[in-house]
Write an enzyme that holds these catalytic residues in place. Structure first.
Site, PDB file in Angstrom:
ATOM      1  N   CYS A 246      37.172  30.790   4.407  1.00  0.00           N
ATOM      2  CA  CYS A 246      36.743  32.174   4.466  1.00  0.00           C
ATOM      3  C   CYS A 246      36.402  32.309   5.776  1.00  0.00           C
ATOM      4  O   CYS A 246      36.017  31.623   6.585  1.00  0.00           O
ATOM      5  CB  CYS A 246      35.850  32.588   3.517  1.00  0.00           C
ATOM      6  SG  CYS A 246      36.202  32.222   1.813  1.00  0.00           S
TER       7      CYS A 246
ATOM      8  N   ASP B   6      32.125  41.632  47.109  1.00  0.00           N
ATOM      9  CA  ASP B   6      33.118  42.727  46.739  1.00  0.00           C
ATOM     10  C   ASP B   6      32.279  44.146  47.324  1.00  0.00           C
ATOM     11  O   ASP B   6      31.211  44.262  46.718  1.00  0.00           O
ATOM     12  CB  ASP B   6      33.497  42.776  45.206  1.00  0.00           C
ATOM     13  CG  ASP B   6      34.344  43.618  44.864  1.00  0.00           C
ATOM     14  OD1 ASP B   6      35.590  43.789  45.082  1.00  0.00           O
ATOM     15  OD2 ASP B   6      33.869  44.769  44.508  1.00  0.00           O
TER      16      ASP B   6
END
Length: 512
Positions: free
Chosen positions: A32, A443
């Site tokens: 399951c 950046d």
């Protein structure tokens, strides 16, 4: 996670662990998902498996109540940079269907025997069993979501014969394909004629919360004719192994369940598993946003942003070679300028064989860029030459990279290229292999985002414990911290007066 952590998760029926592991119960012979609504089994009867393939190989069948195959995938394949994680990314992309186990092993640099031993030890199943489980999942999706003929589904999912397909469905689900199709609970459109290129509509499972900002990220970078995007949708053309394809994803935050609907305008059915995998990677649908937000929210610099924007996603890439070209063009210029350059470059691409209104071209191949890029690209000659050289290397096969690489592998392949530096490698790693722990410290937008956090962005967890400038406390989720900082920088830029001055000397990189 150890046994008892997993057992507590299934006892709580915690839906966020669906797809991350599987629960097999010896007394019933079924496996399951963690959130299965059935009564929690006794701990002594439970065995946990990393993959559904391992549960299959151990003799268990899928639960008919919780349908464990109908779940998002595990984020572990991106977090793990070992052979098992790299192999799973390639298997999900359909490499075994196209090239067999030998082809998969060759891409990873191992013999098929070694690879089988490694995967069996790490994941409990060999490459063929893992591919078989992936085919079963694709087949189930098609059976319950479409009216395609069963025989066509068999080959679309990657099975070599209808007999093999029927046997696998019976073994995995303890049902015939027709019986499995009958479990669908929604209305299906009238049957379509079987053709090599067909249209489909599928629901994409994901873990909540889901931040639709990923659509805006893609929309502002969209190349007309190749892509279209809005704040809640994204569409594009792309080239796959057996032909051209076209798709659109729509997010409806107002509808029940907030569905993500994938409309495939055209695709060769043999390419369907690869297309599904790439769309999921593009939108980062296998992420565990609760776990990510829990870590990011512990940092006082990001806490407010995480609260305001839960479930942020890291955009992926549907074509690794394309992404490298976009990243190289985006170096040292703004997103708008990079998009303008990419629009010019797209003229080198060919017309799509499955066009639609607004989507009629394909992004140019490496061969086309190498041949025509010099005439179409503008800017410093050194940058143009670097892009053309990278395209030529990819076109000739000297540069071969993709979903099966890890960060060190990308660095060894890309850094020797003229014009490629650590920023480019980090950005490619984030978007191609889904590397979750990349922080793009140099950046410009990241630095602007940090400055926008407040007068003391470094802050402290407690007196005497200053936070690190590279956000190392947030490992292994620093790529998502980067996404939050990009979002913060964009919001600050939008709110700033139009006359705001930006130094022309400030280095810029466009995250394309």
């Amino acid at each position: 996670m150890d046994f008892w952590q997993r057992y507590r998760a299934i006892d709580a029926r915690d839906i966020r662990f669906d797809g991350q592991f599987y629960t097999a119960v010896r007394t019933t012979g079924i496996y399951c998902r963690p959130s299965c609504p059935a009564r929690t089994p006794k701990a002594g009867n439970v065995t946990f498996y990393e993959t559904s393939a391992a549960a299959h190989d151990a003799g268990y069948r899928a639960c008919k109540r919780c349908l464990p195959e109908a779940v998002p995938g595990t984020p572990a394949w991106n977090v793990r940079s070992d052979i098992a994680g790299r192999a799973m990314r390639l298997i999900n992309d359909g490499v075994i269907n196209r090239d067999g186990v030998e082809g998969l092993a060759a891409r990873l640099g191992y013999s098929s025997r070694q690879l089988n031993r490694i995967l069996s030890h790490e994941l409990g199943a060999g490459p063929l069993s893992l591919a078989r489980a992936s085919r079963a999942q694709t087949a189930r999706t098609l059976l319950v979501s479409t009216t395609i003929k069963v025989a066509d589904i068999a080959f679309a999912a990657g099975f070599s014969s209808v007999r093999q397909f029927n046997e696998t469905i019976g073994e995995v689900f303890a049902m015939t394909p027709s019986a499995l199709r009958a479990t669908a609970r929604h209305h299906r459109s009238p049957p379509q004629a079987a053709v090599s290129s067909t249209a489909l509509t599928l629901n994409l499972p994901y873990r909540e919360p889901f931040d639709p900002g990923v659509f805006s990220f893609l929309a502002v970078r969209a190349i007309p004719g190749v892509e279209e995007g809005t704040s809640s949708s994204y569409a594009r053309t792309l080239r796959l192994a057996h032909g051209d394809a076209r798709f659109q994803v729509d997010y409806n935050a107002e509808a029940s369940g907030r569905p993500l609907l994938l409309s495939i305008g055209a695709v060769d059915l043999r390419d369907l598993p690869s297309l599904l995998s790439r769309v999921r990677r593009l939108l980062d649908l296998d992420a565990d946003p609760v776990a990510i937000d829990e870590v990011l929210g512990s940092d006082p610099r990001l806490a407010a942003g995480v609260t305001a924007t839960p479930g942020i996603r890291m955009p992926g890439a549907v074509d690794p070679q394309e992404l490298l070209i976009r990243a190289m063009i985006g170096q040292q210029i703004t997103v708008a300028a990079a998009r303008t350059a990419l629009i010019r470059l797209s003229a080198a691409g060919s017309d799509s064989l499955v066009p639609a209104v607004g989507l009629h071209r394909l992004f140019p191949t490496a061969e086309q860029i190498a041949a025509d890029g010099l005439e179409l690209l503008r800017g410093p000659q050194r940058r143009v030459d670097s892009i053309r050289n990278a395209a030529a290397a990819m076109a000739s096969g000297r540069l071969d990279f993709g979903y099966g690489d890890d960060l060190p592998g990308l660095e060894s392949k890309l850094l020797p290229l003229p014009g490629v530096g650590p920023w480019t490698v980090g950005y490619v790693a984030m978007r191609v292999i889904g590397a979750p722990d990349v922080f793009l410290a140099n950046d410009a937008a990241v630095r602007n985002g940090i400055r926008s956090l407040g007068p003391d962005p470094d802050g402290a967890v407690s007196p005497g414990q200053p936070l690190s400038p590279d956000f190392r406390e947030l490992s292994p989720w620093r790529s998502y911290a980067t996404m939050h900082l990009w979002r913060t920088a964009a919001l600050a830029r939008a709110a700033a007066p139009k006359t705001s001055f930006i130094s022309p000397l400030a280095p810029k990189k466009a995250a394309l």
